[in-house]
Design a protein around this motif. Structure first.
Motif, PDB file in Angstrom:
ATOM      1  N   GLY A   1      57.558  42.780  46.580  1.00  0.00           N
ATOM      2  CA  GLY A   1      56.249  42.139  46.607  1.00  0.00           C
ATOM      3  C   GLY A   1      55.676  41.971  45.206  1.00  0.00           C
ATOM      4  O   GLY A   1      56.168  42.550  44.246  1.00  0.00           O
ATOM      5  N   ILE A   2      54.619  41.138  45.103  1.00  0.00           N
ATOM      6  CA  ILE A   2      53.913  40.988  43.831  1.00  0.00           C
ATOM      7  C   ILE A   2      52.488  41.484  44.029  1.00  0.00           C
ATOM      8  O   ILE A   2      51.978  41.510  45.157  1.00  0.00           O
ATOM      9  N   PRO A   3      51.835  41.912  42.949  1.00  0.00           N
ATOM     10  CA  PRO A   3      50.480  42.452  43.088  1.00  0.00           C
ATOM     11  C   PRO A   3      49.518  41.393  43.642  1.00  0.00           C
ATOM     12  O   PRO A   3      49.525  40.260  43.170  1.00  0.00           O
ATOM     13  N   VAL A   4      48.732  41.768  44.653  1.00  0.00           N
ATOM     14  CA  VAL A   4      47.650  40.895  45.116  1.00  0.00           C
ATOM     15  C   VAL A   4      46.325  41.567  44.759  1.00  0.00           C
ATOM     16  O   VAL A   4      46.217  42.793  44.789  1.00  0.00           O
ATOM     17  N   THR A   5      45.327  40.734  44.403  1.00  0.00           N
ATOM     18  CA  THR A   5      44.043  41.281  43.968  1.00  0.00           C
ATOM     19  C   THR A   5      42.914  40.597  44.717  1.00  0.00           C
ATOM     20  O   THR A   5      43.119  39.553  45.350  1.00  0.00           O
ATOM     21  N   ASP A   6      41.708  41.171  44.647  1.00  0.00           N
ATOM     22  CA  ASP A   6      40.538  40.441  45.134  1.00  0.00           C
ATOM     23  C   ASP A   6      40.102  39.488  44.012  1.00  0.00           C
ATOM     24  O   ASP A   6      40.740  39.438  42.960  1.00  0.00           O
ATOM     25  N   GLU A   7      38.992  38.754  44.241  1.00  0.00           N
ATOM     26  CA  GLU A   7      38.684  37.721  43.231  1.00  0.00           C
ATOM     27  C   GLU A   7      38.268  38.312  41.888  1.00  0.00           C
ATOM     28  O   GLU A   7      38.288  37.618  40.866  1.00  0.00           O
ATOM     29  N   ASN A   8      37.924  39.588  41.860  1.00  0.00           N
ATOM     30  CA  ASN A   8      37.555  40.209  40.578  1.00  0.00           C
ATOM     31  C   ASN A   8      38.744  40.851  39.885  1.00  0.00           C
ATOM     32  O   ASN A   8      38.583  41.545  38.877  1.00  0.00           O
ATOM     33  N   GLY A   9      39.946  40.654  40.461  1.00  0.00           N
ATOM     34  CA  GLY A   9      41.137  41.171  39.798  1.00  0.00           C
ATOM     35  C   GLY A   9      41.455  42.618  40.129  1.00  0.00           C
ATOM     36  O   GLY A   9      42.307  43.229  39.487  1.00  0.00           O
ATOM     37  N   ASN A  10      40.776  43.209  41.128  1.00  0.00           N
ATOM     38  CA  ASN A  10      41.121  44.582  41.514  1.00  0.00           C
ATOM     39  C   ASN A  10      42.369  44.573  42.381  1.00  0.00           C
ATOM     40  O   ASN A  10      42.433  43.863  43.389  1.00  0.00           O
ATOM     41  N   ARG A  11      43.343  45.371  42.002  1.00  0.00           N
ATOM     42  CA  ARG A  11      44.638  45.353  42.676  1.00  0.00           C
ATOM     43  C   ARG A  11      44.532  45.974  44.065  1.00  0.00           C
ATOM     44  O   ARG A  11      44.006  47.072  44.236  1.00  0.00           O
ATOM     45  N   LEU A  12      45.034  45.272  45.072  1.00  0.00           N
ATOM     46  CA  LEU A  12      44.910  45.755  46.452  1.00  0.00           C
ATOM     47  C   LEU A  12      46.243  46.227  47.018  1.00  0.00           C
ATOM     48  O   LEU A  12      46.303  46.804  48.091  1.00  0.00           O
ATOM     49  N   GLY A  13      47.336  45.927  46.310  1.00  0.00           N
ATOM     50  CA  GLY A  13      48.644  46.314  46.830  1.00  0.00           C
ATOM     51  C   GLY A  13      49.667  45.254  46.451  1.00  0.00           C
ATOM     52  O   GLY A  13      49.361  44.329  45.701  1.00  0.00           O
TER      53      GLY A  13
END
Length: 324
Positions: free
Chosen positions: A206-218
């Motif tokens: 997988g690749i890192p997914v973030t919220d719109e502020n760039g916080n990594r979610l997994g």
């Protein structure tokens, strides 16, 4: 005399200068990123740009710096340093080398397509160049192991060569113009093999997914599939005009007396035509999809969805860097 007011320290230079939700904004951004003139900049200029960018990000604004100078520094910095690791990238792997390198290789592929050794040689050169570009512009902090690099490289080269030679033998009895399209089919096939293999680690882990502020979610493999699909489409799109338009023009020109009289002009003309197409096709096809791509949380794998729902039940959309 008064100093010009110094810049506010609030300009977000982590993002491109132009609105990336519009095609026009992305195109402007990629015209800057793929500008071949960036290759001619000296090491000192690159270091200077890096200093300006890093100082600015740290909150120090050099006196007298204008907004245009700041953006210029950001684009010079981005042209030479990797966005995730910050290391200086190999010269031939940089986006600014795409047009001159591809122009030479594609021009030669289209010129020397008649003999088997020439087909083998130029498809091999092209895949070697692709491997360097894919390695240099890999997404995220995921290191590629030498063995994975090797596998992807060998498979893509084999795929391209098999496609090229297979189609070449099929086109023997067809009009000459069709033979000229064999290199394009081979490149398209190789891209479909090369990019997924180069980025197989992302498909597995997988690749890192973030919220719109760039916080990594997994990490998400569904996001990786979408990212890689978009990259394959834009790479084939990038090659298409350069490999589709010149053959038509060259086919017409070769029937004229002019090229018969000066056959050595064939390759330079071909390279020039390809270059003209690539100068526009490269940035425009990079701009097809936003670099910071997004997808609905509901389209992610169940376990990633569950983890995100725990953290933030309201979240609808996640973002990821699609790579180039």
């Amino acid at each position: 005399q008064e100093m010009p007011p110094s810049l506010p320290a609030t300009i977000n230079i982590r993002e491109p200068r132009w609105d990336q939700s519009t095609f026009q904004g992305r195109a402007k951004h990629f015209f800057m990123v793929t500008d071949p003139r960036n290759l001619l900049l000296s090491g000192a200029t690159l270091e200077e740009a890096r200093r300006v960018v890093e100082d600015y990000r740290a909150g120090t604004v050099p006196p007298g710096l204008t907004e245009d100078q700041l953006w210029r520094a950001k684009y010079i910095y981005d042209s030479a340093f990797h966005p995730d690791t910050g290391e200086k990238m190999l010269l031939v792997g940089r986006m600014s080398a795409q047009v001159p390198m591809n122009m030479t290789i594609t021009g030669c592929m289209l010129t020397f397509y008649r003999t088997t050794p020439a087909v083998l040689f130029w498809q091999w050169v092209n895949q070697s160049f692709n491997a360097i570009v894919n390695y240099t512009n890999r997404s995220g902090d995921a290191p590629i192991t030498p063995s994975q690099l090797g596998t992807a490289y060998v498979s893509a080269t084999t795929g391209a060569v098999v496609t090229a030679l297979g189609l070449k033998s099929l086109t023997k009895h067809l009009p000459a113009i069709i033979g000229r399209y064999v290199p394009f089919a081979a490149v398209a096939a190789a891209n479909c093999i090369n990019i997924p293999l180069m980025r197989q680690r992302e498909l597995k882990l997988g690749i890192p997914v973030t919220d719109e502020n760039g916080n990594r979610l997994g990490e998400s493999t569904a996001a990786a599939q979408k990212a890689i699909f978009q990259v394959v489409v834009s790479r084939i799109g990038m090659a298409a005009p350069a490999m589709a338009i010149p053959p038509v023009i060259m086919n017409a020109l070769e029937k004229r007396a002019f090229l018969k009289r000066y056959p050595y002009l064939n390759a330079p003309l071909q390279v020039g035509l390809v270059g003209l197409c690539l100068v526009f096709a490269t940035p425009l096809c990079c701009a097809l999809f936003p670099q910071k791509s997004s997808m609905a949380v509901s389209r992610l794998e169940p376990e990633v969805q569950a983890r995100i729902r725990e953290k933030d039940p309201q979240l609808e959309t996640v973002y990821f860097n699609k790579g180039l």
